[in-house]
Design a protein around this motif. Structure first.
Motif, short mmCIF file in Angstrom:
data_model
loop_
_atom_site.label_atom_id
_atom_site.label_comp_id
_atom_site.label_asym_id
_atom_site.label_seq_id
_atom_site.Cartn_x
_atom_site.Cartn_y
_atom_site.Cartn_z
N GLY A 65 0.78 -1.23 0.00
CA GLY A 65 0.00 0.00 0.00
C GLY A 65 0.81 1.28 0.00
O GLY A 65 0.25 2.37 -0.05
N LEU A 66 2.15 1.18 0.03
CA LEU A 66 3.00 2.37 0.07
C LEU A 66 3.92 2.39 -1.14
O LEU A 66 4.42 1.36 -1.58
N SER A 104 0.92 7.01 0.32
CA SER A 104 -0.08 5.95 0.29
C SER A 104 -0.75 5.87 -1.08
O SER A 104 -1.26 6.87 -1.60
N LYS A 126 -3.51 4.30 -1.61
CA LYS A 126 -4.93 4.49 -1.37
C LYS A 126 -5.30 5.97 -1.34
O LYS A 126 -6.33 6.38 -1.88
N GLU A 127 -4.44 6.79 -0.74
CA GLU A 127 -4.72 8.23 -0.67
C GLU A 127 -4.61 8.87 -2.06
O GLU A 127 -5.37 9.79 -2.38
#
Length: 242
Positions: free
Chosen positions: A88-89, A98, A100-101
């Motif tokens: 995720g990073l 991230s 996701k961000e």
């Protein structure tokens, strides 16, 4: 894909990193970026490449694109080429951020003109939950009793994340020829991109990776093969138009 445009494709190609990150240059990534540029243009996308982006630049680029009007576009694609760490990073040139961000700018509650349209993320990098809200869809659900009845679409719907490797695994790249995943992806898209749906295409990429690639390393603790992973929230089969 029966819209005026196929859509926008953003390629973030991070090759050189600040000394503070402890990460060396990603030699071979320019081969990947070049192959991707040709491949996605051939599929009809408007492609833009951004090289050596900091965390703030990555955020700014994707936020700006998410705020554009995509009503005449069929989908959106983002390709991230960089170092990774844990699941995720991914690295900007100055440190971790991230995935996701970055993708969240295109959620249904933030990017209304891409609601019910595919948002595709391809991540070439080495490699945790939240309740989903809903967003009202523009189109109505038509049945015999109420032609005006509306349905809701989860804000995380219609995303697809294609990672170069499974969580916790290493992602291989050749300085001379580029990464295994991106080169396989481009090869399969060039051959089948206008005939097969995207999940079948990515399954063929997995097969090619599993059968055709093996690393050369003297470290017995490092995996010598690699298998991509797919996280699909798509609600329809996706065919790129012929």
């Amino acid at each position: 894909m029966d819209f005026e445009k196929v859509g926008t494709c953003i390629i973030i190609n991070n090759k050189n990193f600040d000394r503070s990150t402890g990460r060396g240059p990603r030699n071979g990534t320019d081969r990947d970026a070049e192959a991707l540029l040709k491949c996605f243009r051939n599929l009809g996308f408007d492609v833009t490449v951004h090289n050596d982006c900091s965390r703030a630049k990555m955020e700014a680029v994707l936020k700006e694109v998410s705020e554009q009007d995509h009503k005449n576009s069929a989908c959106f694609t983002c390709i991230l080429l960089s170092h990774g760490k844990e699941e995720g990073l991914i690295y900007g040139t100055d440190g971790l951020t991230s995935i996701k961000e970055l993708a969240a700018h295109f959620r249904g509650d933030r990017c209304k003109t891409l609601v019910e349209k595919p948002k595709l993320f391809f991540i070439q990098a080495c490699q945790e939950t939240e309740l989903d809200n809903s967003i009202q869809a523009d189109s109505g659900f038509v049945n015999e009793t109420d032609a005006q009845q509306h349905y809701k679409v989860p804000v995380e719907a219609d995303f697809l994340f294609a990672y170069s490797t499974a969580p916790g695994c290493y992602s291989w790249q050749s300085p001379g020829t580029g990464s295994w995943f991106i080169q396989s992806l481009c090869d399969v898209l060039n051959e089948h991109g206008k005939s097969l749906d995207l999940i079948k295409i990515l399954t063929r990429v997995n097969l090619r990776m599993a059968r055709n690639f093996q690393s050369r390393t003297d470290d017995p603790d490092m995996s010598k093969q690699q298998i991509p992973s797919i996280a699909s929230m798509l609600t329809k089969l996706l065919y790129f138009r012929k």
